[in-house]
Write a protein that holds these residues in place. Sequence first.
Motif, short mmCIF file in Angstrom:
data_model
loop_
_atom_site.label_atom_id
_atom_site.label_comp_id
_atom_site.label_asym_id
_atom_site.label_seq_id
_atom_site.Cartn_x
_atom_site.Cartn_y
_atom_site.Cartn_z
N UNK A 25 11.36 3.97 -18.22
CA UNK A 25 10.20 4.87 -18.33
C UNK A 25 9.40 4.65 -19.60
N UNK A 72 12.74 -11.26 -11.41
CA UNK A 72 11.93 -10.45 -10.49
C UNK A 72 10.48 -10.90 -10.42
N UNK A 106 3.66 -11.60 -8.17
CA UNK A 106 3.49 -10.83 -6.94
C UNK A 106 2.24 -9.96 -7.07
N UNK A 142 1.48 9.85 -8.73
CA UNK A 142 2.93 10.07 -8.64
C UNK A 142 3.44 10.81 -9.88
N UNK A 170 5.23 14.53 -10.09
CA UNK A 170 6.43 14.81 -10.89
C UNK A 170 6.19 16.00 -11.82
N UNK A 194 16.02 -4.87 -3.82
CA UNK A 194 15.30 -3.96 -4.70
C UNK A 194 14.07 -3.39 -4.04
N UNK A 195 13.15 -2.88 -4.85
CA UNK A 195 11.95 -2.26 -4.31
C UNK A 195 11.11 -3.26 -3.50
N UNK A 252 8.11 -4.16 -3.57
CA UNK A 252 7.18 -5.03 -4.29
C UNK A 252 7.87 -6.32 -4.70
N UNK A 253 9.14 -6.22 -5.07
CA UNK A 253 9.85 -7.44 -5.46
C UNK A 253 10.33 -8.23 -4.25
N UNK A 285 7.31 -0.39 5.53
CA UNK A 285 6.85 -0.36 4.14
C UNK A 285 5.87 0.77 3.88
N UNK A 316 7.32 5.84 -1.56
CA UNK A 316 8.32 5.36 -2.53
C UNK A 316 9.16 6.52 -3.03
N UNK A 317 10.33 6.24 -3.48
CA UNK A 317 11.18 7.33 -3.98
C UNK A 317 10.50 8.02 -5.16
N UNK A 318 10.73 9.32 -5.32
CA UNK A 318 10.07 10.02 -6.43
C UNK A 318 10.54 9.50 -7.78
N UNK A 319 9.67 9.66 -8.72
CA UNK A 319 9.99 9.20 -10.08
C UNK A 319 11.14 10.03 -10.63
N UNK A 320 11.90 9.40 -11.45
CA UNK A 320 13.00 10.11 -12.10
C UNK A 320 12.78 10.04 -13.60
N UNK A 321 12.92 11.15 -14.21
CA UNK A 321 12.80 11.21 -15.66
C UNK A 321 14.07 11.84 -16.20
#
Lengths: 349, 345
Positions: A179, A289, A316, A331, A335, B66-67, B69-70, B99, B103-108
């Motif tokens: 983050x 990646x 990419x 997003x 949050x 992974x995600x 995008x990768x 697709x 996307x999964x929610x952000x984690x903080x």
Amino acid sequence: MFKWLRGKFSNDLSIDLGTANTLIYVRGGGIVLNEPSVVAINQDPVRGIRTIAAVGTDAKRMLGRTPNNLSTIRPLKDGVIADFTVTEKMLQHFIRKVHARKFFNPSPRVLISVPCGSTQVERRAIRESAMGAGARVVYLIPEPMAAAIGAGIPVEEARGSMVLDIGGGTSEVAVISLNGIVYAGAVRIGGDRFDEAIINYVRRNFGVLIGEPTAERIKHEIGSAYPTNEVHEIEIKGRNLAEGVPRSFTLNSNEILEALQEPLSGIVSAVKMALEATPPELAGDVAERGIVLTGGGALMRDIDKLLTEETGLNVIVAEDPLTCVARGGGRVLELIAKDERAIDAFAIE
Amino acid sequence: MSMSHEPSADFNPPTESATPRAESLGAWLACTRASHGAEPRDAARRLGLNPILIQAIENDDFERLGPPVFVRGYLSRYARFLELPESEVLDRYRQQVDTSREPPPLKVVHPRRRQTQVRDLRGLLYLLVVIGVGWTAVQNLGDLNPSRLSAWWASGHRDSATQPASSPMAVTTQTQYPFQPKSAETTSEPTPPPPAPTASEPAPAPRPEPDPASAVAQLAPPAPAIRPEPAPAVSAVTLATTATVSATVANNGDSSALDARSDARLMLQFSEDCWVEVKDAQGKVLANGLMKANTTHAIAGPAPFTVTLGNAPAARIALDDRLVDTAIYLPRRGTVSRFTLTPAP
């Protein structure tokens, strides 16, 4: 006090205040506005009073085609505010436009992504401008972070990810992990510099003067960053400098590639510098990646091939790269709606 | 989606005419690789990727990559390596994997909330206590006197273990300290002092009036108290005001327990203001404070006396009716004099 009340009737917004385009993401509603950051200003010849004639798409249609009393302004330059008052008016216009209710003036919470290379004064100008446009609270987050989130990069993981955001005014490259931004670099090269390079190339090699909209059209249609066997052509019109009359001529993609060499090499240098400055563990993650491209510049043909060739890494292009920054900000807004303190992890100030 | 075959297993490499739509993306890529005669390990080495990733792609185990995008990045790279059209490979991936999902929610991860709020207040409490103690000390600074404290330590505190609070050492003196402009009257009883007969005036001396201007320290001796004897040498001096300070030591009213020298008497006469401290043989403070000019003070107690005078030239002292020559006690510099008076045998 009234801001709080009006805030109850407003939607939280994520704004990608770009040099070329402004995108607005409404929490729960997605991208609702994507308009050029252009304002047409009408100047009263008698009283000398300046008024806003058009904003966004309408103003862009006037670009380069205005009479004496009308001028079109791009209030942002290199990702930061060049004309504070006009930016404020433009933001005010966009914020009102995305709110259906007209009874109250909207007073939303606004999240704006700012270039990581911007100075404190420039960031303050953006904040003040948004506050002047009616925002209740303004959050500022770095553009590469928003772009990475919007591209779907798992920024919270303890793995390095590199994102290159090629915008209208700046290109920003950042290495992100947990983050946070581990490394960020920015060069003032973007879509505008590409247009400028095309204009200069055409004038120098063809003796024809073309305008910004034409240069932009050339870039979109036949612009290429890497030589290919497939050659595209476009017929354009401009004013011949020697004869002073409009002339029509044809450009091909190889010529445009030649025209774009200088700005493209600037971007490649910025990426190489970032790779050099990346800590080894994170560099290993990036090598595995790859680099994620976002922003309007990522849509240039074969720019990923150019970067792959130059860096040896996988490159990419993100899904819908134009809206990555606004979606990433959105997003973060989602949050924040659940956890107010989450903004501390991303906000610049 | 599981593969029906292993990449390294013996399978027939499909020809170019094979219909890729009929099989999964991973199988298509695996077949194409095999048609090129490359092993997964070779492909991984050429692409600079972990062989596990190549195996995951060919097994359609995209979650492992992974995600999305990768994943698209890996697929593009692999498609270029296999000389397949990137766009078609990516289209197949989009068809195969949903697709479009969010996307999964952000984690903080917030820093752990500190559980030291009470500890934070503790510092404030310490500060308040220190301020309170300091404030009290400043307020009571006037009552603090080093000599008094030392006297208390030397005598009072020591005797407190043996004497009750209502000790006959009723030092009911009215004491004026140098930094106390006007002391509170703490005399125990306004017992008039015994008449002091003078040589010139045989009649009993007039009863001293309580003069607030004069430093009067009165001691109300508990019975039986030792009455000070007349002091003719001193009484010859005409005084504007006369005050008598008598200090007696009695141990629980038992006068017989007095020391043999307890009848020594000290008379102090001052022509100017003078700070005085007189201690008896036991170290008890018999007089302490500022004595006003033109006052006479009588002190009785066990000798020898330890005397400290702040303004020695202004004092005249008589011990047991004998005038003491204070000149020999005068200091070389200043006016403070300290000496001990022992009565003549």
